[in-house]
Design a protein around this motif. Structure first.
Motif: not given
Length: 660
Positions: A410-424, A429-430
């Motif tokens: 769950i913690t990882f999914l929350k982290y992913s939902s933040i960093v995947m918002q902006d991949t510029k 992006l990495h």
């Protein structure tokens, strides 16, 4: 030990500092001033030049005793010829890292070769000092080794690894030197002694690993492969007190060692990590990773709330939401690829670690214990500073019925939902790509799928959603409790529907679709019927009926869904007819199932083979270039953010309060 004179009593630290900081002549010159005023502090020392400030215009500046000794090492003569106790005294001096590294960098290659014997001798005496009983000598030896390794490498980056080995140790003594060094570090890390020593040992190892951008070109690491410290790292992770102090550095170090020449030769750290089955160790690693990701999530949430309640929020309410994208940029928090790489390696290499993903613990950040305030430290992109101690303490408390439970996934999914918002941004992006690779590995694992789809394991997962003009942020209290697979699907759908941009992230889109596909394959294979709203994912149909640039591509996708349309077109009229004949306004599930069974024989479907088959994830053949670049970036940032000055001499003197 103390010095008495009239009624003056000097603290142990000051006596120690003055006694070893100056030569005998310098100490006798300063002793009258010492009796009158003992306010001379380290602030009066010019570190880079190793000089004491002038007390008057008529007197020459005084050099630190340790700097005078360094200068002797940088001469061609053996410094111990005239002073037999030279090496013994050196490691009683407080290390001047800046001066030693600067001196090494100031020499050209020819000048450096002239003093190679003295550098070899210094390196060997550092290793010998690690076996000393008194910890002050050990600390100074560790810091000196760090300065030597960094200084020699920074001097000539084009120098090959073998030349570096020759400069530091000499070819003929390198194997024995590194064996003794690694054994000493292993003993210090496994002992029940000073936490400060353990911290310095880990920092030395991180320095050794990251001294080159491409760790696979760092030939010194061959000796780290031969003389493994893997068990010492595991011991740190399995022991709660050590994990709280050193877990972050240990996990980052392990992740980097696993990536040394992983595609070219047998890496013993990969082999050993893949077979770890000790529950305490795996849980310890999971806790460290969860703490770091949770700290990132907390920082993002704090910044988000700060912006929402501040002047910017009031301004957007007045002028509309035209600046929403800019607001999102402002609340971004630096990503942490180092800890994400550690999570990937654990998930990818060790099947036993999959169980750690589902281990429940209280929601981090909601339960805290009082701690003394820590000094503020600068936020760095990929630093080795662990999360704050309140986060570390909170996750090891017993579960509370009034607190929302969570787990690493769950913690990882929350982290992913933040960093995947902006991949510029390159780092984001990495991070986004690595998050999707981790999810790919999870979606392929049979056990992971079992707990993802388990109806008895329901959670509220508050994913961060990108601010958009046409939708409002959902309230946390409205989140339903669902199996974790729904949160994974939500994350994939969220990325797919919010990244329709000119520079289309096709690679990330394909990865999202692959994760969804693998989850559907499991559901088909295990006959799992998931209660999920698929409408947002299967909405390409409207694009195929509208005139636009995506019409042709949408038509192809729609055509591929021919069986889904055939099922809908076949059963809908039958269901409506059944309801009309029986005068039923709303059919139950059993009644719908009865209609389906009665009319299934007349359904015609197009036979499509292989839909429940997929190509399994392979790192070496498809992702090698990505991981080489990622590890290079992590290595550079870890090296840049290593802080050896965090353990000041004053702190160490307090810890080692007796002189034996």
């Amino acid at each position: 030990m103390c010095v008495t004179g009239s009624s003056t009593v000097l603290p142990l630290q000051k006596v120690f500092f003055f006694f070893f900081f100056f030569s005998e002549t310098e100490f006798s010159l300063l002793s009258p001033r010492l009796e009158c005023n003992d306010s001379l502090t380290m602030a009066q020392v010019e570190k880079r030049g190793g000089l004491l400030r002038k007390s008057s215009a008529s007197k020459k500046p005084l050099k630190e005793k340790v700097v005078l000794m360094y200068d002797e090492i940088f001469m061609t003569e053996d410094p111990s010829k005239c002073s037999p106790r030279f090496w013994e005294e050196l490691f009683l001096m407080k290390v001047n890292l800046e001066y030693l590294e600067g001196k090494l960098e100031s020499l050209d290659g020819e000048e450096l070769m002239k003093i190679k014997d003295n550098i070899n001798c210094l390196f060997q005496h550092c290793i010998q000092a690690l076996g000393e009983e008194h910890p002050i000598r050990v600390v100074n030896a560790l810091q000196t080794l760090c300065a030597l390794i960094r200084g020699v490498h920074q001097k000539n980056k084009s120098t090959s690894g073998f030349d570096i080995i020759n400069m530091l140790m000499g070819f003929d003594k390198a194997e024995l030197c590194m064996k003794n060094l690694m054994e000493s570090l292993d003993s210090l890390l496994c002992a029940e002694g000073s936490e400060s020593l353990k911290s310095l040992c880990l920092k030395l190892l991180l320095c050794l690993v990251t001294v080159t951008d491409n760790i696979s070109q760092n030939t010194i690491l061959e000796y780290v492969m031969i003389n493994s410290i893997f068990e010492a790292i595991l011991q740190i992770l399995s022991h709660p007190p050590s994990r709280r102090e050193h877990g972050y550095d240990a996990v980052v170090l392990l992740a980097l060692l696993v990536n040394y020449r992983k595609y070219e030769s047998v890496n013993p750290y990969i082999v050993k990590l893949s077979i770890v089955d000790d529950e305490a160790t795996l849980n310890g690693m999971g806790l460290v990773i969860a703490q770091a990701l949770s700290e990132y999530n907390r920082q993002y949430k704090d910044k988000e709330e700060e912006h929402q309640s501040g002047f910017f929020s009031a301004l957007t309410n007045m002028v509309g939401s035209m600046f929403i994208a800019d607001a999102h940029e402002k609340i971004s928090v630096q990503t942490n690829e180092a800890i994400l790489l550690a999570l990937y390696e654990a998930v990818h290499l060790n099947r036993n670690f999959i169980t750690v993903l589902a281990q429940s613990h209280p929601e981090m950040g909601l339960v805290t214990t009082p701690v003394s305030p820590a000094p503020a430290t600068p936020v760095t992109p990929l630093g080795t500073t662990p999360p704050s101690s309140d986060v570390i303490s909170s996750v090891e408390l017993p579960l509370d019925a009034d607190v929302q439970t969570s787990n690493l996934l769950i913690t990882f999914l929350k982290y992913s939902s933040i960093v995947m918002q902006d991949t510029k941004d390159e780092h984001r992006l990495h991070s986004g790509k690595l998050c999707l690779i981790i999810l790919t590995c999870i979606a392929e694992d049979q056990y992971a799928n079992a707990f993802l789809h388990d109806d008895n394991m329901n959670f509220r997962v508050n994913l961060h959603r990108m601010p958009m003009r046409h939708r409002k942020k959902a309230a946390d209290k409205n989140l339903p409790c669902r199996p974790l697979v729904c949160a994974v699907l939500d994350l994939m759908v969220e990325f797919i529907v919010t990244h329709m941009m000119k520079e289309f992230p096709m690679d990330l889109y394909i990865r999202c679709i692959q994760v969804v596909h693998k989850l559907l394959c499991y559901q088909k294979k295990c006959r799992v019927r998931l209660h999920y709203t698929w409408r947002e994912l299967w909405s390409v149909l409207r694009l195929s009926t509208n005139a636009g640039q995506w019409k042709e591509a949408a038509s192809k996708v729609t055509h591929a869904l021919v069986n889904i349309r055939a099922i809908i077109n076949h059963f809908n009229p039958k269901i409506e007819s059944y309801a009309a004949v029986n005068h039923i306004s709303q059919l139950s599930e059993e009644q719908v199932l009865e209609v389906v069974r009665a009319n299934y024989d007349t359904l015609t479907l197009k036979l499509q083979d292989g839909l429940d088959q997929y190509e399994r994830y392979s790192e070496q053949h498809k992702e090698a270039a990505f991981f080489k670049e990622l590890v290079r970036s992590i290595s550079t940032n870890v090296r840049r953010n290593l802080a050896f000055h965090t353990l000041s001499q004053e702190v160490l003197l307090k810890e080692f309060s007796t002189i034996s």
